[in-house]
Design a protein around this motif. Structure first.
Motif, PDB file in Angstrom:
ATOM      1  N   LEU A 173     -17.180 -35.637   2.381  1.00 52.80           N
ATOM      2  CA  LEU A 173     -16.514 -34.838   3.413  1.00 52.80           C
ATOM      3  C   LEU A 173     -16.849 -35.352   4.814  1.00 52.80           C
ATOM      4  CD1 LEU A 173     -16.822 -31.302   1.818  1.00 52.80           C
ATOM      5  CD2 LEU A 173     -14.694 -32.465   2.428  1.00 52.80           C
ATOM      6  N   LEU A 174     -18.068 -35.816   5.004  1.00 55.26           N
ATOM      7  CA  LEU A 174     -18.418 -36.410   6.301  1.00 55.26           C
ATOM      8  C   LEU A 174     -17.648 -37.706   6.520  1.00 55.26           C
ATOM      9  CD1 LEU A 174     -22.285 -35.779   6.415  1.00 55.26           C
ATOM     10  CD2 LEU A 174     -20.491 -34.567   7.672  1.00 55.26           C
ATOM     11  N   GLN A 175     -17.456 -38.492   5.438  1.00 52.58           N
ATOM     12  CA  GLN A 175     -16.652 -39.706   5.529  1.00 52.58           C
ATOM     13  C   GLN A 175     -15.194 -39.373   5.844  1.00 52.58           C
ATOM     14  OE1 GLN A 175     -17.345 -43.270   4.955  1.00 52.58           O
ATOM     15  NE2 GLN A 175     -19.323 -42.459   5.604  1.00 52.58           N
ATOM     16  N   ASP A 226     -18.743 -24.531  -7.908  1.00 51.62           N
ATOM     17  CA  ASP A 226     -20.207 -24.593  -7.963  1.00 51.62           C
ATOM     18  C   ASP A 226     -20.758 -25.610  -6.973  1.00 51.62           C
ATOM     19  OD1 ASP A 226     -20.151 -22.692  -9.943  1.00 51.62           O
ATOM     20  OD2 ASP A 226     -20.548 -24.088 -11.597  1.00 51.62           O
ATOM     21  N   SER A 227     -20.097 -26.767  -6.851  1.00 49.97           N
ATOM     22  CA  SER A 227     -20.580 -27.799  -5.931  1.00 49.97           C
ATOM     23  C   SER A 227     -20.475 -27.347  -4.484  1.00 49.97           C
ATOM     24  CB  SER A 227     -19.785 -29.096  -6.137  1.00 49.97           C
ATOM     25  OG  SER A 227     -19.954 -29.591  -7.439  1.00 49.97           O
ATOM     26  N   VAL A 228     -19.397 -26.672  -4.146  1.00 51.48           N
ATOM     27  CA  VAL A 228     -19.216 -26.169  -2.780  1.00 51.48           C
ATOM     28  C   VAL A 228     -20.286 -25.141  -2.452  1.00 51.48           C
ATOM     29  CG1 VAL A 228     -17.700 -24.768  -1.315  1.00 51.48           C
ATOM     30  CG2 VAL A 228     -16.754 -26.664  -2.642  1.00 51.48           C
ATOM     31  N   ARG A 229     -20.509 -24.206  -3.356  1.00 51.88           N
ATOM     32  CA  ARG A 229     -21.485 -23.147  -3.080  1.00 51.88           C
ATOM     33  C   ARG A 229     -22.908 -23.694  -2.999  1.00 51.88           C
ATOM     34  NH1 ARG A 229     -17.858 -19.656  -7.139  1.00 51.88           N
ATOM     35  NH2 ARG A 229     -16.552 -18.632  -5.565  1.00 51.88           N
ATOM     36  N   GLU A 278     -23.703 -31.848  -5.212  1.00 55.27           N
ATOM     37  CA  GLU A 278     -23.943 -31.315  -3.867  1.00 55.27           C
ATOM     38  C   GLU A 278     -24.038 -32.452  -2.850  1.00 55.27           C
ATOM     39  OE1 GLU A 278     -27.574 -28.994  -1.504  1.00 55.27           O
ATOM     40  OE2 GLU A 278     -27.457 -28.942  -3.692  1.00 55.27           O
ATOM     41  N   GLU A 279     -24.785 -33.500  -3.203  1.00 56.23           N
ATOM     42  CA  GLU A 279     -25.004 -34.602  -2.265  1.00 56.23           C
ATOM     43  C   GLU A 279     -23.733 -35.425  -2.037  1.00 56.23           C
ATOM     44  OE1 GLU A 279     -26.924 -33.978  -4.929  1.00 56.23           O
ATOM     45  OE2 GLU A 279     -28.624 -33.086  -3.860  1.00 56.23           O
ATOM     46  N   LEU A 291     -23.272 -25.224   0.515  1.00 52.44           N
ATOM     47  CA  LEU A 291     -22.670 -24.407   1.569  1.00 52.44           C
ATOM     48  C   LEU A 291     -23.405 -24.492   2.900  1.00 52.44           C
ATOM     49  CD1 LEU A 291     -20.156 -22.710   1.726  1.00 52.44           C
ATOM     50  CD2 LEU A 291     -21.478 -20.710   1.017  1.00 52.44           C
ATOM     51  N   ASP A 292     -24.725 -24.446   2.873  1.00 48.46           N
ATOM     52  CA  ASP A 292     -25.485 -24.479   4.132  1.00 48.46           C
ATOM     53  C   ASP A 292     -25.203 -25.760   4.914  1.00 48.46           C
ATOM     54  OD1 ASP A 292     -26.640 -22.006   3.710  1.00 48.46           O
ATOM     55  OD2 ASP A 292     -28.397 -22.837   2.685  1.00 48.46           O
ATOM     56  N   LYS A 293     -25.182 -26.891   4.216  1.00 44.87           N
ATOM     57  CA  LYS A 293     -24.924 -28.165   4.889  1.00 44.87           C
ATOM     58  C   LYS A 293     -23.477 -28.258   5.374  1.00 44.87           C
ATOM     59  CE  LYS A 293     -28.422 -30.674   2.221  1.00 44.87           C
ATOM     60  NZ  LYS A 293     -28.672 -31.732   1.196  1.00 44.87           N
ATOM     61  N   LEU A 294     -22.560 -27.768   4.551  1.00 44.88           N
ATOM     62  CA  LEU A 294     -21.141 -27.846   4.927  1.00 44.88           C
ATOM     63  C   LEU A 294     -20.829 -26.977   6.135  1.00 44.88           C
ATOM     64  CD1 LEU A 294     -19.401 -27.818   1.411  1.00 44.88           C
ATOM     65  CD2 LEU A 294     -19.740 -29.770   2.944  1.00 44.88           C
TER      66      LEU A 294
END
Length: 356
Positions: free
Chosen positions: A321-323, A205-208, A314-315, A211-214
Motif C-alpha cells: 500500500l505504501l508502494q 484479517d490482514s487489514v485488521r 500484515e507486513e 490497522l494501526d500502521k495503515l
C-alpha cells in the motif's frame, strides 16, 4: 402497439448483476416491460427487488461445481426444475429478448429461452468465459466480451468485443458526501477495501492486523461482506460496512486508493474512475482462476499492482500500500491511456437488433 418486453438474468455474485443494473434504467426510460429471473436467496434478489418497475422471479438453481460433492447428484434436478420454471415465466411474460450476465442461475433461463425460441444475448465480463456462459453460448445469438483478448475463446460468428459496461451513477458521486458519510476529513487519503460481494476473510484479517500502521497513512473504508464486520475494531478513521449500494458512488468519489479482489466489473469501474488499485485475486484453489488472469491483464497494462493471496500478510500489505501511494501519479498516467468505449450504448444496440 404492444409494449416491448425484456427479461434479464444473472446472479450468484454482485458481478453477475452490476451490468444489468447499468442497462435496466435505459430500457425503463424507453418504456419496456422488464422482468428478471434470479435465484431465491442470491444477492441479485436484494439488488433487483429494490428497483421500481422490475418484476423479480425466483427460480430453483443448482451450482456448477468443479469438485466432488454429494450435492452434484441433486443439482441436475434443481437445474431441470429451474428450467421448467423459467419456461413458464418466459411463456407468461413473452419477452422480445433475454439478456444474461451469467452465473449458475442463468443456465436454466437460457435453456428455456431456446425452447421458447426467444433470442438471447449474453455478456462475459472476465478474461476467459465462465462455466455458465460456456454452457449457454451454443443456445444464444450473441456473446459480448469485456476484454479484447476474450475473443480468442469465443465462436467468431457470435462474438463481439464491446468493452466494460460501467454504471453512469458512479461518475455522479460527491466526495464531500462520501467523506461526511464516513465521518472523515480531507487531511488523509482514503483507502477503500473491498473483498468481493461475499467478503474475504484473508483480506479482512490482514487489514485488521495491520490497522494501526495503515491508519498512520490512510482513512479506511472497509466493505467486509455480509455478517463480517467486527465492531470492536471501529475507531476514528476506520469504518466498516457489510455492503454498500446507494452510497457507493459517493464512497468512490471520496476514495484515493483501492485494495480489492479482481472481479472484472469492479476493476473496470476503478479504472474508469482512475483510482489506483492493488488487486488480490481469488486463488486458483478457490476459483477457476479468472481473477488471476484479470489481475495479470491489468498489471501488464500497469493499471494496478497485484498481490497473490498466499503472500498477503500484515507486513506485505503495508509495504504494498505504501508502494501504491508512492506510484500514484505513474498509475494514473497509465490509466489516462484507457479510452472507455461507449460499451453500454453498443450493448443496448445489440439487444435491440436481436430482439424479435
Amino acid at each position: 402497439m404492444n409494449k416491448k418486453s425484456i427479461l434479464f438474468t444473472g446472479g450468484g455474485t454482485a458481478g453477475h448483476v452490476i451490468v444489468n443494473l447499468a442497462v435496466i434504467p435505459i430500457f425503463q426510460r424507453e418504456g419496456w416491460e422488464i422482468n428478471y429471473i434470479g435465484s431465491k436467496d442470491g444477492i441479485e434478489r436484494k439488488l433487483i427487488e429494490e428497483l421500481d418497475g422490475v418484476t423479480y422471479h425466483p427460480i430453483s438453481t443448482g451450482k456448477l461445481r468443479r469438485y466432488l460433492s454429494k450435492e452434484n447428484v441433486k443439482d441436475p434436478f434443481k437445474v431441470l426444475k429451474g428450467t421448467m420454471q423459467a419456461w413458464r415465466i418466459i411463456g407468461k411474460s413473452k419477452p422480445s429478448i433475454i439478456f444474461s450476465k451469467g452465473g449458475f442461475v442463468s443456465v436454466p433461463v437460457v435453456l428455456a429461452a431456446k425452447v421458447r425460441r426467444v433470442p438471447a444475448v449474453i455478456h462475459e465480463s472476465d478474461f476467459t468465459p465462465g462455466l455458465a456462459n460456456k454452457i449457454a453460448i451454443p443456445f444464444v445469438k450473441k456473446v459480448l466480451a469485456t476484454f479484447p483478448e476474450t475473443m480468442e475463446y469465443l465462436p467468431e460468428q457470435k462474438a463481439e468485443y464491446v468493452g466494460a459496461v460501467v454504471r453512469d451513477e458512479l461518475f455522479q458521486g460527491s466526495k464531500e458526501k462520501g467523506l461526511a458519510f464516513c465521518g472523515f476529513t480531507n487531511k488523509k487519503p482514503v483507502l477503500l477495501i473491498m473483498g468481493g460481494s461475499g467478503g474475504s476473510k484473508k483480506i479482512n484479517d490482514s487489514v485488521r492486523a495491520s490497522l494501526d500502521k495503515l491508519l498512520d497513512e490512510f482513512q479506511i473504508i472497509h466493505v467486509c461482506g455480509i455478517g463480517k464486520t467486527e465492531p470492536e475494531f471501529n475507531r476514528p478513521g476506520y469504518v466498516q460496512f457489510e455492503y454498500v449500494n446507494a452510497e457507493l458512488k459517493d464512497l468512490f468519489a471520496a476514495t484515493d486508493f483501492v485494495l480489492s479482489r479482481a472481479g472484472s466489473n469492479a476493476i473496470f469501474e476503478f479504472l474508469s474512475l482512475k483510482i489506483p488499485m492493488i488487486l488480490v485475486p481469488l486463488s486458483k484453489g478457490s476459483s477457476r482462476g479468472d481473477q488471476i488472469i484479470n489481475a495479470k491483464s491489468f498489471a501488464e497494462k500497469r493499471y494496478a499492482r497485484v498481490m497473490e493471496e498466499e503472500t498477503l500478510t500484515e507486513e506485505t500489505l503495508v509495504q504494498e500500500l505504501l508502494q501504491l501511494k508512492e506510484h500514484e501519479l505513474i498509475i494514473k498516467t497509465n490509466m489516462d491511456s484507457y479510452q472507455s468505449a461507449k460499451a453500454k450504448d453498443r450493448v443496448i444496440e445489440i439487444i435491440k437488433i436481436n430482439s424479435k
